[in-house]
Design an enzyme around this catalytic site. Structure first.
Site, PDB file in Angstrom:
ATOM      1  CG  ASP A  11      -1.802   1.243   1.301  1.00  0.00           C
ATOM      2  OD1 ASP A  11      -2.475   1.529   0.304  1.00  0.00           O
ATOM      3  OD2 ASP A  11      -1.800   1.933   2.334  1.00  0.00           O
ATOM      4  CB  SER A  12       0.134   4.741  -0.895  1.00  0.00           C
ATOM      5  OG  SER A  12      -1.105   4.836  -0.215  1.00  0.00           O
ATOM      6  CE1 TYR A  43       3.129   5.712  -3.141  1.00  0.00           C
ATOM      7  CE2 TYR A  43       2.051   3.829  -4.167  1.00  0.00           C
ATOM      8  CZ  TYR A  43       3.150   4.367  -3.529  1.00  0.00           C
ATOM      9  OH  TYR A  43       4.251   3.583  -3.294  1.00  0.00           O
ATOM     10  N   GLY A  44      -2.487   9.234  -4.208  1.00  0.00           N
ATOM     11  CA  GLY A  44      -3.688   9.745  -4.881  1.00  0.00           C
ATOM     12  C   GLY A  44      -3.480  10.908  -5.831  1.00  0.00           C
ATOM     13  CB  CYS A  74      -2.807   1.206  -2.637  1.00  0.00           C
ATOM     14  SG  CYS A  74      -2.869   2.928  -3.135  1.00  0.00           S
ATOM     15  CG  ASN A  75      -9.095   1.556  -3.840  1.00  0.00           C
ATOM     16  OD1 ASN A  75     -10.036   0.980  -4.365  1.00  0.00           O
ATOM     17  ND2 ASN A  75      -8.877   1.473  -2.551  1.00  0.00           N
ATOM     18  CB  THR A  76      -3.983   5.421  -5.953  1.00  0.00           C
ATOM     19  OG1 THR A  76      -4.980   6.081  -5.162  1.00  0.00           O
ATOM     20  CG2 THR A  76      -3.431   6.397  -6.962  1.00  0.00           C
ATOM     21  CD  GLU A 153      -2.862   9.458   5.600  1.00  0.00           C
ATOM     22  OE1 GLU A 153      -1.981  10.309   5.431  1.00  0.00           O
ATOM     23  OE2 GLU A 153      -2.754   8.265   5.244  1.00  0.00           O
ATOM     24  CB  CYS A 185     -10.228   5.703  -1.194  1.00  0.00           C
ATOM     25  SG  CYS A 185      -8.831   6.413  -0.297  1.00  0.00           S
ATOM     26  CB  THR A 186      -6.972   2.272   1.789  1.00  0.00           C
ATOM     27  OG1 THR A 186      -6.356   3.547   1.538  1.00  0.00           O
ATOM     28  CG2 THR A 186      -6.395   1.229   0.861  1.00  0.00           C
ATOM     29  CG  HIS A 187      -7.218   6.604   4.075  1.00  0.00           C
ATOM     30  ND1 HIS A 187      -6.395   5.753   3.359  1.00  0.00           N
ATOM     31  CD2 HIS A 187      -6.388   7.328   4.880  1.00  0.00           C
ATOM     32  CE1 HIS A 187      -5.139   5.968   3.703  1.00  0.00           C
ATOM     33  NE2 HIS A 187      -5.102   6.916   4.627  1.00  0.00           N
TER      34      HIS A 187
HETATM   35  N1  I24 Z   1      -5.172   7.139  10.251  1.00  0.00           N
HETATM   36  C1  I24 Z   1      -4.471   7.021   9.121  1.00  0.00           C
HETATM   37  N2  I24 Z   1      -3.314   7.609   8.866  1.00  0.00           N
HETATM   38  C2  I24 Z   1      -2.763   8.409   9.795  1.00  0.00           C
HETATM   39  C3  I24 Z   1      -4.643   7.938  11.170  1.00  0.00           C
HETATM   40  C4  I24 Z   1      -3.427   8.600  10.997  1.00  0.00           C
HETATM   41  N3  I24 Z   1      -3.164   9.320  12.119  1.00  0.00           N
HETATM   42  C5  I24 Z   1      -4.202   9.098  12.979  1.00  0.00           C
HETATM   43  N4  I24 Z   1      -5.095   8.267  12.407  1.00  0.00           N
HETATM   44  N5  I24 Z   1      -1.578   9.006   9.548  1.00  0.00           N
HETATM   45  O1  I24 Z   1      -4.943   6.199   8.136  1.00  0.00           O
HETATM   46  C6  I24 Z   1      -0.922   8.813   8.285  1.00  0.00           C
HETATM   47  C7  I24 Z   1       0.443   9.366   8.233  1.00  0.00           C
HETATM   48  N6  I24 Z   1       1.395   8.589   9.011  1.00  0.00           N
HETATM   49  C8  I24 Z   1       1.285   7.132   8.828  1.00  0.00           C
HETATM   50  C9  I24 Z   1       2.345   6.393   9.638  1.00  0.00           C
HETATM   51  O2  I24 Z   1       3.646   6.850   9.331  1.00  0.00           O
HETATM   52  C10 I24 Z   1       3.809   8.258   9.438  1.00  0.00           C
HETATM   53  C11 I24 Z   1       2.751   9.009   8.639  1.00  0.00           C
HETATM   54  C12 I24 Z   1      -6.034   5.364   8.403  1.00  0.00           C
HETATM   55  C13 I24 Z   1      -5.621   4.142   9.163  1.00  0.00           C
HETATM   56  C14 I24 Z   1      -6.057   2.916   8.462  1.00  0.00           C
HETATM   57  C15 I24 Z   1      -5.803   1.653   9.253  1.00  0.00           C
HETATM   58  C16 I24 Z   1      -6.363   7.799  12.984  1.00  0.00           C
HETATM   59  C17 I24 Z   1      -6.381   6.262  13.188  1.00  0.00           C
HETATM   60  C18 I24 Z   1      -5.437   5.621  14.004  1.00  0.00           C
HETATM   61  C19 I24 Z   1      -5.489   4.215  14.181  1.00  0.00           C
HETATM   62  C20 I24 Z   1      -6.463   3.485  13.547  1.00  0.00           C
HETATM   63  C21 I24 Z   1      -7.400   4.111  12.710  1.00  0.00           C
HETATM   64  C22 I24 Z   1      -7.340   5.507  12.548  1.00  0.00           C
HETATM   65  F1  I24 Z   1      -4.474   6.307  14.614  1.00  0.00           F
HETATM   66  F2  I24 Z   1      -8.204   6.127  11.767  1.00  0.00           F
HETATM   67  N1  DGL Z   2      -4.212   4.011  -0.413  1.00  0.00           N
HETATM   68  C1  DGL Z   2      -4.768   5.042  -1.267  1.00  0.00           C
HETATM   69  C2  DGL Z   2      -5.953   4.497  -2.064  1.00  0.00           C
HETATM   70  O1  DGL Z   2      -6.576   3.539  -1.699  1.00  0.00           O
HETATM   71  C3  DGL Z   2      -5.194   6.256  -0.467  1.00  0.00           C
HETATM   72  C4  DGL Z   2      -4.039   7.048   0.106  1.00  0.00           C
HETATM   73  C5  DGL Z   2      -3.136   7.631  -0.961  1.00  0.00           C
HETATM   74  O2  DGL Z   2      -3.566   8.547  -1.689  1.00  0.00           O
HETATM   75  O3  DGL Z   2      -2.018   7.147  -1.070  1.00  0.00           O
HETATM   76  O4  DGL Z   2      -6.256   5.025  -3.096  1.00  0.00           O
END
Ligand code: I24
Ligand code: DGL
Length: 269
Positions: A11-12, A43-44, A74-76, A153, A185-187
């Protein structure tokens, strides 16, 4: 024995952990090697050619780990690179677009299907292609929602704010007729309750994580690759970004402790 080798899931970043969680649930005997390219996430918004290049680099790395199958979670990345990856490797490769599309086809009664995803996924037309290949009479509305990945995120928990961003993102498709909406999308499954509120309860939301894990199971069975022996497989997680941050999010999401290793793809080979 090949069946004891791991399933490679890429995944991205951390979004593909939704697929990992489903594979853990549906296939507890399978060993997972996860690759999250957090340093280059998202990646989006990137050009398809760049996403294709990144994805192929990760696939090359996973092949050095002797995986028996590759899942592009990852969908993208699936939209940009699935066909290329399939041409390049001999092991089975699964993306997230077909399983999600099949779920929508199974559910729709009106043939009116919506798809939301990143700019890259929507611009590629990959969902339309996949859906129309199966049923050319479907009526598909697809729409990019570039604000939703940053919303998830950001870790924002303020419901009023989440509602507002989701409502704004989906406004343009609210007057489109659909009885099914693919969360491409994964999120998006992480904010599905808000998406549901905005589109209304008459629209069924489909997410691909569950369906993809089921597809993995079917293919492993069909190819005689299901792991029959393992009981507590030792999973591995690689991230190109910060290990502690990745570990924190992944452990919270998966509800278990995991081993995370940092990797620099430019130093592999
Ligand atoms: N959820 C995601 N990405 C994040 C986040 C989050 N921060 C808090 N929560 N950060 O994606 C992305 C950037 N980071 C990633 C790690 O390396 C450094 C950069 C969704 C998660 C999909 C499983 C909220 C959060 C969480 C735990 C579980 C779910 C959730 F902290 F939404
Ligand atoms: N994982 C990407 C997707 O499912 C979402 C996050 C990204 O843009 O990289 O499209």
């Amino acid at each position: 024995m090949e069946e004891q080798n791991a399933i490679g899931i890429l995944d991205s970043g951390v979004g593909g952990l939704t697929v990992v969680k489903e594979v853990f649930r549906q296939l507890p005997r399978e060993k997972i090697i996860y690759f999250g390219d957090t340093a280059r996430c998202p990646y989006g918004p990137r050009p398809a050619e760049e996403v294709k290049k990144f994805t192929l680099e990760i696939v090359d790395f996973l092949l050095t780990q002797n995986v028996k199958m590759i899942v592009i979670a990852c969908n993208t990345a699936t939209a940009a690179a699935l066909n290329e990856v399939k041409k390049k490797v001999k092991i089975p490769v699964v993306g997230v677009i077909r399983p999600g599309s099949l779920a929508a086809i199974k559910h729709t009664r009106t043939g009116e299907i919506g798809v939301i995803g990143t700019e890259g996924t929507i611009q590629s037309g990959a969902y339309e292609k996949t859906l129309k290949q199966i049923n050319p009479n479907l009526n598909i509305t697809s729409y990019a929602c570039p604000t939703l990945v940053p919303l998830v995120e950001s870790g924002i928990e303020d419901e009023t704010m989440i509602r507002q961003v989701v409502k704004e993102a989906l406004q343009p498709i609210l007057n489109q007729k659909m009885d099914s909406l693919i969360l491409g999308c994964t999120h998006y499954p992480l904010i599905s309750q808000y998406i549901q509120e905005v589109v209304g309860e008459q629209v069924k939301l489909l997410s691909s994580a569950e369906e993809t894990a089921r597809e993995v199971s079917t293919i492993l069975h069909y190819q005689n690759l299901l792991n029959q022996t393992e009981n507590h497989p030792k999973h591995l997680f690689y991230t190109t970004g910060d290990v502690d941050h990745f570990k924190q999010i992944a452990e919270k999401w998966l509800g278990r402790t995991i081993e995370v290793t940092h990797i620099d793809l430019s130093k592999v080979k």
